[in-house]
Write a protein that holds these residues in place. Sequence first.
Motif, mmCIF file in Angstrom:
data_model
loop_
_atom_site.group_PDB
_atom_site.id
_atom_site.type_symbol
_atom_site.label_atom_id
_atom_site.label_comp_id
_atom_site.label_asym_id
_atom_site.label_seq_id
_atom_site.Cartn_x
_atom_site.Cartn_y
_atom_site.Cartn_z
ATOM 1 N N THR A 19 -31.927 23.989 76.635
ATOM 2 C CA THR A 19 -33.196 24.657 76.903
ATOM 3 C C THR A 19 -32.979 25.674 78.017
ATOM 4 O OG1 THR A 19 -33.770 22.901 78.447
ATOM 5 C CG2 THR A 19 -34.604 22.690 76.237
ATOM 6 N N TRP A 23 -26.380 21.147 69.260
ATOM 7 C CA TRP A 23 -27.526 20.832 70.105
ATOM 8 C C TRP A 23 -27.766 21.962 71.080
ATOM 9 C CZ3 TRP A 23 -25.857 15.189 71.569
ATOM 10 C CH2 TRP A 23 -26.010 14.372 70.454
ATOM 11 N N PRO A 24 -28.945 22.563 71.035
ATOM 12 C CA PRO A 24 -29.224 23.683 71.936
ATOM 13 C C PRO A 24 -29.636 23.224 73.332
ATOM 14 C CG PRO A 24 -31.032 23.365 70.416
ATOM 15 C CD PRO A 24 -29.983 22.373 70.037
ATOM 16 N N PHE A 74 -33.782 19.580 71.740
ATOM 17 C CA PHE A 74 -33.302 20.511 72.752
ATOM 18 C C PHE A 74 -32.871 19.696 73.959
ATOM 19 C CE2 PHE A 74 -35.544 23.456 70.136
ATOM 20 C CZ PHE A 74 -34.937 24.684 70.368
ATOM 21 N N GLY A 111 -39.058 25.020 67.208
ATOM 22 C CA GLY A 111 -38.790 23.591 67.274
ATOM 23 C C GLY A 111 -39.905 22.732 66.727
#
Length: 193
Positions: free
Chosen positions: A40, A37-38, A68, A54
């Motif tokens: 932001t 999971w990135p 995100f 995305g």
Amino acid sequence: MGLVENVQQDGLAGLEHNFLTGKVEDLVLWARSHSSWPATFGLACCAIEMMATGGPHYDIARFGMEVFRASPRQADIMIVAGRVSQKMAPVLRQIYDQMMEPKWVISMGVCASSGGMFNNYALVQGVDQIVPVDVYAPGCPPGPETLLQAIVTLHDGIESGDLMRRRDTTGAGAGVHIEVAERSSAPVVLGTR
């Protein structure tokens, strides 16, 4: 040599591994690479390209990254998209420190990687001075295709376990540089996951 001969000679080691016969550490690495999971952290024009990645045209949901995260405690990948000012550097480090372990960093764009055209006192000349960078995505700004290639490169490093071994021995990121991907109007298909 056929599958039956492999099994006769090597026992279970001769089988192609699946979730029943695989090593637990391999399964953990696979799960880690497919459910990252990135966080932001968009700072400049590169953030627009990160947002486009995305979107539905590029479909990063197939990599398990459709959401995100706004909270660093729920993220394990930081995509530093754009130039980092000296005032933003402590904030970047604080967010990185709050992320769960293991964590990885993608430096997106020439400004994040080396300061770019902004060679002055106000900007950090490379985000690797603040956090350990695992993958560098080049370009000004790099397109969604290049970011996708950086994500695939990072996932391959996570799944193979190379990134964890390197971080344990050196304390730094992998520092993998990728090439700029060509832009196309057709949907991008990068491997099957």
